[in-house]
Write a protein that holds these residues in place. Sequence first.
Motif, mmCIF file in Angstrom:
data_model
loop_
_atom_site.group_PDB
_atom_site.id
_atom_site.type_symbol
_atom_site.label_atom_id
_atom_site.label_comp_id
_atom_site.label_asym_id
_atom_site.label_seq_id
_atom_site.Cartn_x
_atom_site.Cartn_y
_atom_site.Cartn_z
ATOM 1 N N HIS A 27 0.833 -1.210 0.000
ATOM 2 C CA HIS A 27 0.000 0.000 0.000
ATOM 3 C C HIS A 27 0.872 1.267 0.000
ATOM 4 O O HIS A 27 0.642 2.205 -0.761
ATOM 5 C CB HIS A 27 -0.906 -0.040 1.230
ATOM 6 N N HIS A 81 -3.442 9.409 1.374
ATOM 7 C CA HIS A 81 -2.618 8.397 2.045
ATOM 8 C C HIS A 81 -1.707 9.009 3.097
ATOM 9 O O HIS A 81 -1.412 8.384 4.109
ATOM 10 C CB HIS A 81 -1.827 7.580 1.014
ATOM 11 N N TRP A 130 -13.168 6.470 -0.292
ATOM 12 C CA TRP A 130 -12.782 6.765 1.088
ATOM 13 C C TRP A 130 -14.009 7.132 1.901
ATOM 14 O O TRP A 130 -15.003 7.628 1.343
ATOM 15 C CB TRP A 130 -11.801 7.961 1.115
ATOM 16 N N GLN A 149 -9.978 8.718 -5.556
ATOM 17 C CA GLN A 149 -9.057 9.389 -4.620
ATOM 18 C C GLN A 149 -9.493 10.824 -4.357
ATOM 19 O O GLN A 149 -8.678 11.670 -3.980
ATOM 20 C CB GLN A 149 -7.618 9.353 -5.162
ATOM 21 N N ASP A 164 -9.456 4.335 4.083
ATOM 22 C CA ASP A 164 -9.316 3.909 2.694
ATOM 23 C C ASP A 164 -10.152 2.642 2.495
ATOM 24 O O ASP A 164 -9.892 1.628 3.137
ATOM 25 C CB ASP A 164 -7.819 3.621 2.461
ATOM 26 N N HIS A 168 -7.315 -2.586 -2.131
ATOM 27 C CA HIS A 168 -5.879 -2.747 -1.841
ATOM 28 C C HIS A 168 -5.563 -2.485 -0.363
ATOM 29 O O HIS A 168 -4.518 -2.877 0.113
ATOM 30 C CB HIS A 168 -5.003 -1.896 -2.779
#
Length: 214
Positions: A27, A81, A130, A149, A164, A168
């Motif tokens: 990640h 992130h 998200w 995103q 998130d 993934h």
Amino acid sequence: MSYELKPLPYSYNALEPVIDAKTVEIHYSLHHQGYVNNLNKALEGSELGELCLCQLLQKLDEVPEAKRTAVRNNAGGAYNHKLYWEEMVPSERREPQGCLLKAIEEAFGSFDAFKEAFEAAGTSRFGSGWVWLVMNQEGKLQVLSTANQDNPISEGYKPLLGNDVWEHAYYLNYQNKRAAYLKAWWQLVNWEVVEARYAKHKEALSCPTCCSAK
Ligand code: MN3
């Protein structure tokens, strides 16, 4: 000037058993790094690269159309992130306190009701995206989710906490059980970080934590 991936503030296995080391490694070192690399590629030779990630996401309409989608996706990926890694870390306290707790209780009734709303919004986000606790322009708290995103900052909200829900983030451990990941994830939230974001946004109600986001 180019954007850089900040070092992960802990080791790959620091989030176990909630998130396994392999997931964190992939990640961070592939997905997150990929967003940063692609953002730099998209902004090569452009003055926009002088802006911090949060400013960039607040000015998407000023990005030339040919680059806008790449910037939206990759500046979003880089910023989301960054927030995500920073707000997780083993800490003693599993609940917010002080002003933030009060604001959560005002907005949702209780901390448990907030968690329920957050998990529900994360579970029902179709596809990748998200889930967020945000402060709106009046300074009130809300739960919302964004696709892909996208970051709430592009819509005038201040992100306080984001999880998130791309596969993934959880698939190796949880497979298709996104709801189980969302529930387990509370064990990782560093509420001191969230409280600090809240305090900063409250104080400024303008451009927040973000300007150190490079
Ligand atoms: Mn991700």
